[in-house]
Design a protein around this motif. Structure first.
Motif, PDB file in Angstrom:
ATOM      1  N   HIS A   1       0.831  -1.204   0.000  1.00  0.00           N
ATOM      2  CA  HIS A   1       0.000   0.000   0.000  1.00  0.00           C
ATOM      3  C   HIS A   1       0.865   1.253   0.000  1.00  0.00           C
ATOM      4  N   LYS A   2       1.969   1.212   0.726  1.00  0.00           N
ATOM      5  CA  LYS A   2       2.885   2.350   0.731  1.00  0.00           C
ATOM      6  C   LYS A   2       3.514   2.537  -0.643  1.00  0.00           C
ATOM      7  N   LEU A   3       3.827   1.428  -1.298  1.00  0.00           N
ATOM      8  CA  LEU A   3       4.397   1.485  -2.636  1.00  0.00           C
ATOM      9  C   LEU A   3       3.385   2.066  -3.625  1.00  0.00           C
ATOM     10  N   ILE A   4       2.141   1.644  -3.516  1.00  0.00           N
ATOM     11  CA  ILE A   4       1.084   2.173  -4.377  1.00  0.00           C
ATOM     12  C   ILE A   4       0.926   3.680  -4.150  1.00  0.00           C
ATOM     13  N   ASP A   5       0.972   4.100  -2.882  1.00  0.00           N
ATOM     14  CA  ASP A   5       0.868   5.533  -2.587  1.00  0.00           C
ATOM     15  C   ASP A   5       1.996   6.312  -3.266  1.00  0.00           C
ATOM     16  N   LEU A   6       3.197   5.737  -3.238  1.00  0.00           N
ATOM     17  CA  LEU A   6       4.338   6.397  -3.870  1.00  0.00           C
ATOM     18  C   LEU A   6       4.114   6.535  -5.371  1.00  0.00           C
TER      19      LEU A   6
END
Length: 222
Positions: free
Chosen positions: A122-127
């Motif tokens: 999810h953090k990667l998607i946010d990035l």
């Protein structure tokens, strides 16, 4: 111990699923298990006992669990951010902070490793979203489809925000503002620089330093 979003943002040294990979002792032979599965099984066998002890209040186990998670996350994110190597360490710290804030959402019936990777993803998607990429662009980067992953969050949002507010209140104002603008409000570094009047380089430095400071605070207060 507290819980949810923005940070995992912790920095330690150099996350859903319908079921876990088969346990090592159930595998016919190590050579029969694909390397990725074997590595996942081994990591899960090591991390789950630590995480269970951490959930019971064992501070030493908690710190060791986060350190081992950091190593695993760093490898996971490096493979997916080969074009953006400078983003890896901050994303590791963000994910660790999120794990800290969301630790009450972990379901003991699920693998710790799958919950951890769900949060990292999810953090990667946010990035990627902050950089104008679509979530669909990530599918080729992951071993797991979203349908195979457990939910990364839970019903702990209010508590998590309070916990995050306390942590953010303990770091310098410039670092706090840079993190809030880029990690919570979702502005790009350039947009945050325009909002604050600081240079892009200065905002990047404040974010990086702020994440490291949050990591130190978590280590000291757990």
């Amino acid at each position: 111990m507290p819980e949810r979003p923005l940070a995992a943002m912790l920095g330690f040294g150099p996350v859903t699923a319908c079921g876990s990979a088969p346990a090592l002792h159930n595998a016919p032979a190590m050579t029969d298990v694909p390397p990725s599965h074997a590595a996942t099984d081994l990591f899960e066998a090591q991390i789950k006992p630590l995480w269970l002890r951490a959930q019971d209040g064992d501070e030493a186990a908690y710190r060791l669990a986060l350190q081992r998670m950091a190593v695993r996350l760093r490898a996971y994110l490096r493979r997916r951010l080969q074009a953006l190597p400078d983003e890896v360490e901050d994303l590791v710290q963000e994910t660790l902070l999120a794990l800290h804030l969301q630790r009450g959402t972990w379901d003991p019936a699920l693998p710790v490793s799958a919950w951890m990777i769900a949060i990292a993803r999810h953090k990667l998607i946010d990035l990627w979203r902050r950089r104008g990429r679509r979530e669909a662009d990530l599918t080729s980067l992951d071993e797991l489809g979203e349908a195979d992953e457990p939910a990364a969050g839970g019903g702990e949002e209010g508590t998590s925000r309070r916990d995050l507010g306390v942590l953010l209140g303990a770091i310098p104002a410039a670092q706090r503002e840079a993190i809030v603008l880029t990690k919570i409000e979702g502005l790009s570094v350039a947009e945050a620089a325009e909002r604050t009047g600081a240079s892009v380089a200065a905002v990047k430095v404040q974010v990086h330093r702020g994440l490291k400071r949050l990591a130190e605070l978590v280590r000291k207060t757990t």
